[in-house]
Design a protein around this motif. Structure first.
Motif, PDB file in Angstrom:
ATOM      1  N   VAL A 162       0.866  -1.180   0.000  1.00  0.00           N
ATOM      2  CA  VAL A 162       0.000   0.000   0.000  1.00  0.00           C
ATOM      3  C   VAL A 162       0.904   1.232   0.000  1.00  0.00           C
ATOM      4  CG1 VAL A 162      -1.844   1.234   1.198  1.00  0.00           C
ATOM      5  CG2 VAL A 162      -1.809  -1.262   1.175  1.00  0.00           C
ATOM      6  N   ILE A 163       0.744   2.026  -1.058  1.00  0.00           N
ATOM      7  CA  ILE A 163       1.698   3.096  -1.334  1.00  0.00           C
ATOM      8  C   ILE A 163       0.985   4.440  -1.340  1.00  0.00           C
ATOM      9  CG2 ILE A 163       3.249   3.982  -3.144  1.00  0.00           C
ATOM     10  CD1 ILE A 163       3.498   0.948  -3.949  1.00  0.00           C
ATOM     11  N   ASP A 164       1.505   5.383  -0.562  1.00  0.00           N
ATOM     12  CA  ASP A 164       0.999   6.754  -0.695  1.00  0.00           C
ATOM     13  C   ASP A 164       2.188   7.672  -0.949  1.00  0.00           C
ATOM     14  OD1 ASP A 164       2.157   7.291   1.787  1.00  0.00           O
ATOM     15  OD2 ASP A 164       0.288   6.964   2.887  1.00  0.00           O
ATOM     16  N   ALA A 165       1.963   8.978  -0.917  1.00  0.00           N
ATOM     17  CA  ALA A 165       3.026   9.902  -1.296  1.00  0.00           C
ATOM     18  C   ALA A 165       4.256   9.756  -0.388  1.00  0.00           C
ATOM     19  CB  ALA A 165       2.508  11.332  -1.268  1.00  0.00           C
ATOM     20  N   GLU A 166       4.025   9.366   0.870  1.00  0.00           N
ATOM     21  CA  GLU A 166       5.172   9.290   1.799  1.00  0.00           C
ATOM     22  C   GLU A 166       5.637   7.873   2.119  1.00  0.00           C
ATOM     23  OE1 GLU A 166       2.509  11.488   3.467  1.00  0.00           O
ATOM     24  OE2 GLU A 166       3.354  13.045   2.185  1.00  0.00           O
ATOM     25  N   THR A 167       4.708   6.920   2.149  1.00  0.00           N
ATOM     26  CA  THR A 167       5.085   5.618   2.713  1.00  0.00           C
ATOM     27  C   THR A 167       4.804   4.453   1.759  1.00  0.00           C
ATOM     28  OG1 THR A 167       2.912   5.452   3.719  1.00  0.00           O
ATOM     29  CG2 THR A 167       4.672   6.322   5.124  1.00  0.00           C
ATOM     30  N   ILE A 168       5.515   3.362   2.069  1.00  0.00           N
ATOM     31  CA  ILE A 168       5.260   2.097   1.356  1.00  0.00           C
ATOM     32  C   ILE A 168       5.064   1.048   2.439  1.00  0.00           C
ATOM     33  CG2 ILE A 168       6.217   0.340  -0.184  1.00  0.00           C
ATOM     34  CD1 ILE A 168       8.196   2.607  -1.111  1.00  0.00           C
ATOM     35  N   GLU A 169       3.885   0.435   2.466  1.00  0.00           N
ATOM     36  CA  GLU A 169       3.649  -0.635   3.443  1.00  0.00           C
ATOM     37  C   GLU A 169       3.641  -1.958   2.701  1.00  0.00           C
ATOM     38  OE1 GLU A 169      -0.033  -0.463   5.676  1.00  0.00           O
ATOM     39  OE2 GLU A 169       0.558   1.463   6.529  1.00  0.00           O
ATOM     40  N   ASP A 170       4.450  -2.902   3.126  1.00  0.00           N
ATOM     41  CA  ASP A 170       4.436  -4.238   2.511  1.00  0.00           C
ATOM     42  C   ASP A 170       3.562  -5.138   3.378  1.00  0.00           C
ATOM     43  OD1 ASP A 170       6.335  -3.352   0.647  1.00  0.00           O
ATOM     44  OD2 ASP A 170       7.948  -3.731   2.090  1.00  0.00           O
ATOM     45  N   TRP A 171       2.449  -5.581   2.839  1.00  0.00           N
ATOM     46  CA  TRP A 171       1.553  -6.456   3.616  1.00  0.00           C
ATOM     47  C   TRP A 171       1.936  -7.912   3.348  1.00  0.00           C
ATOM     48  CZ3 TRP A 171      -4.145  -4.208   3.229  1.00  0.00           C
ATOM     49  CH2 TRP A 171      -4.157  -2.934   3.801  1.00  0.00           C
ATOM     50  N   PRO A 172       1.737  -8.779   4.350  1.00  0.00           N
ATOM     51  CA  PRO A 172       2.029 -10.195   4.117  1.00  0.00           C
ATOM     52  C   PRO A 172       0.980 -10.804   3.179  1.00  0.00           C
ATOM     53  CG  PRO A 172       0.963  -9.896   6.234  1.00  0.00           C
ATOM     54  CD  PRO A 172       1.199  -8.524   5.685  1.00  0.00           C
ATOM     55  N   ILE A 173       1.221 -12.013   2.729  1.00  0.00           N
ATOM     56  CA  ILE A 173       0.213 -12.679   1.892  1.00  0.00           C
ATOM     57  C   ILE A 173      -1.057 -12.885   2.734  1.00  0.00           C
ATOM     58  CG2 ILE A 173       1.221 -14.985   2.343  1.00  0.00           C
ATOM     59  CD1 ILE A 173       0.314 -15.631  -0.597  1.00  0.00           C
ATOM     60  N   LEU A 174      -2.187 -12.463   2.191  1.00  0.00           N
ATOM     61  CA  LEU A 174      -3.459 -12.509   2.934  1.00  0.00           C
ATOM     62  C   LEU A 174      -4.572 -12.945   1.984  1.00  0.00           C
ATOM     63  CD1 LEU A 174      -3.249  -9.027   4.743  1.00  0.00           C
ATOM     64  CD2 LEU A 174      -3.184 -11.253   5.883  1.00  0.00           C
ATOM     65  N   SER A 175      -5.682 -13.399   2.557  1.00  0.00           N
ATOM     66  CA  SER A 175      -6.826 -13.705   1.694  1.00  0.00           C
ATOM     67  C   SER A 175      -7.391 -12.376   1.176  1.00  0.00           C
ATOM     68  CB  SER A 175      -7.909 -14.453   2.475  1.00  0.00           C
ATOM     69  OG  SER A 175      -8.526 -13.563   3.375  1.00  0.00           O
ATOM     70  N   LYS A 176      -8.124 -12.437   0.056  1.00  0.00           N
ATOM     71  CA  LYS A 176      -8.693 -11.209  -0.504  1.00  0.00           C
ATOM     72  C   LYS A 176      -9.699 -10.581   0.473  1.00  0.00           C
ATOM     73  CE  LYS A 176      -7.456 -12.450  -5.161  1.00  0.00           C
ATOM     74  NZ  LYS A 176      -7.765 -12.952  -6.486  1.00  0.00           N
TER      75      LYS A 176
END
Ligand code: C5P
Length: 409
Positions: free
Chosen positions: A375-389
């Motif tokens: 999940v990417i916004d102007a300031e940050t990048i969050e790497d989420w683990p593999i998850l169900s939809k």
């Protein structure tokens, strides 16, 4: 039945009534009890005897029958159910429901009920497309009724198009989902999107080549539908603008069914203003310029298709001068350099966040149950683990709620 859940199933007069018998069996497999009201017209397609045998209960037919009214009047029939399902719902019963006509046991019960009503329409394609039916269904949805289907396909009348009742398994799934959501009340998370409105696009689009052929893609719509469901569960007024999918309409969500990118854009614009916009649809990039009104004939000459660019819904909504939602979220499916491509897309389209799916083959995302996103916004990048939809939908909805709580109004 183990679950203690009870459905009042109203069967109106369409050929799809035979599928309601399979629906009863499927609901029993899910431990959900069914009691039936059969309309006069419905009894031409299925018999009270077969329904009584399947449900193990009396089948209710008549408003003015002493036995029906004294055993279980229309008020008691509704009171005794946890959910009222109309399947199949004909154009006629939809029109009566919209106007409040109560001239038989089914329509009187529908007018008297305070329970959630779910509708599975089934009719000929032109009856479905008629302005009267479309207006009726929109109003019933706006009143909070959940509409399942219809689907596109071959019809009993020999025609092809939209209007086939959804398969019993899809209706049964929607019913089970309804009970699952309803059962969450005690442990439900604090609803934090109450008072907010969200629009979500989902699924593929179909771009007409001629009246019978189209260009499309393999999007299932599962991620977009899961997000809509999760936003609605947090209390947002949710509009799901969905291209053609095999999925049931999520509970408590107003679903606008569309075919093409242009229809999708128009439906989104009609649903604005909103606080949140999530563009999860796999919108076709191109459409056929001037598709002919008649089917293209196979006469040895290869047709050539002139393609023109479709409107970019995400960019359009992101760049609105007026009525721009406070939070606009796009998706990006990439196989390499996922984050840098997504960052470029964020800037180019002008949205606030990009959810970047890693669809490289080793992730198994494409067509699978799970998804791996950043999940990417102007300031940050969050790497989420593999998850169900489904889990991604819930995690994203929670992140949206936190964001909106913290922006100055
Ligand atoms: O440009 P690309 O198709 O990779 O962008 C993907 C994002 O843009 C997704 O959020 C998709 O829903 C949205 N999109 C759109 N309208 C289009 C094309 C893409 O809303 N015509």
């Amino acid at each position: 039945m183990e679950s203690g859940k009870r459905v009042l199933l109203i069967i109106s007069g369409g050929i799809a009534a035979y599928k309601s018998q399979e629906l009863i069996r499927d609901l029993h497999r899910r431990e959900i009890a069914v009691r039936c009201i059969l309309t006069d017209a419905g009894s031409y397609f299925v018999t009270p005897f077969s329904l009584a045998a399947l449900t193990g209960d009396k089948v209710y037919l008549d408003l003015f029958s002493l036995t029906d009214e004294s055993e279980m009047g229309h008020i008691e029939l509704s009171r005794d159910a946890d959910l009222v399902v109309v399947a199949p719902a004909t154009a006629n019963i939809l029109a009566k429901m919209r106007t409040g006509i109560a001239d038989d046991l089914a329509t009187t019960t529908l007018l008297a009920t305070d329970k959630q009503v779910m509708i599975a329409p089934a009719m000929n394609v032109r009856m479905w497309q008629h302005a009267a039916t479309q207006e009726n269904i929109t109003i019933l949805q706006e009143r909070g009724m959940q509409v399942i289907g219809p689907e596109e396909g071959e019809m009993a009348c020999g025609e092809y198009g939209m209007g086939r009742m959804s398969e019993p398994v899809l209706i049964a799934e929607a019913i089970e989902n309804f009970f699952r959501n309803a059962g969450q009340t005690s442990e439900e998370p604090q609803k934090s999107l109450i008072g907010k409105k969200a629009i979500i696009t989902s699924g593929p689009t179909h771009e007409a080549i001629d009246p019978v052929r189209y260009l499309a893609n393999h999007s299932s719509g599962r991620q977009g539908h899961a997000i809509a469901k999760a936003l609605a569960a947090l209390g947002a007024e949710t509009v799901l603008v969905s291209g053609p999918t095999q999925l049931a309409d999520p509970a408590n969500v107003a679903v606008k069914h569309v075919q093409s990118a242009e229809d999708m854009l128009a439906a989104c614009e009609a649903a604005l203003p909103a606080d949140i916009m999530v563009c999860a649809a796999a919108v076709a990039d191109w459409r056929v310029a001037n598709p002919p009104q008649e089917k293209i004939k196979k006469n040895g000459v290869m047709p050539s298709l002139e393609l023109i660019e479709n409107p970019d819904i995400l960019a359009n909504v992101s760049q609105l001068a007026k009525n721009r939602p406070a939070l606009v979220i796009g998706f990006a499916a990439e196989t390499k350099d996922v984050v840098s491509y997504a960052q470029a897309k964020l800037a180019k389209k002008g949205c606030d966040w990009i959810v970047a799916n890693d669809v490289s083959p080793e992730t198994g995302t494409f067509g699978g149950e799970n998804n791996t996103v950043h999940v990417i916004d102007a300031e940050t990048i969050e790497d989420w683990p593999i998850l169900s939809k489904e889990d991604i939908g819930q995690k994203l909805a929670a992140r949206i709620a936190t964001y909106l709580e913290n922006i100055p109004t």
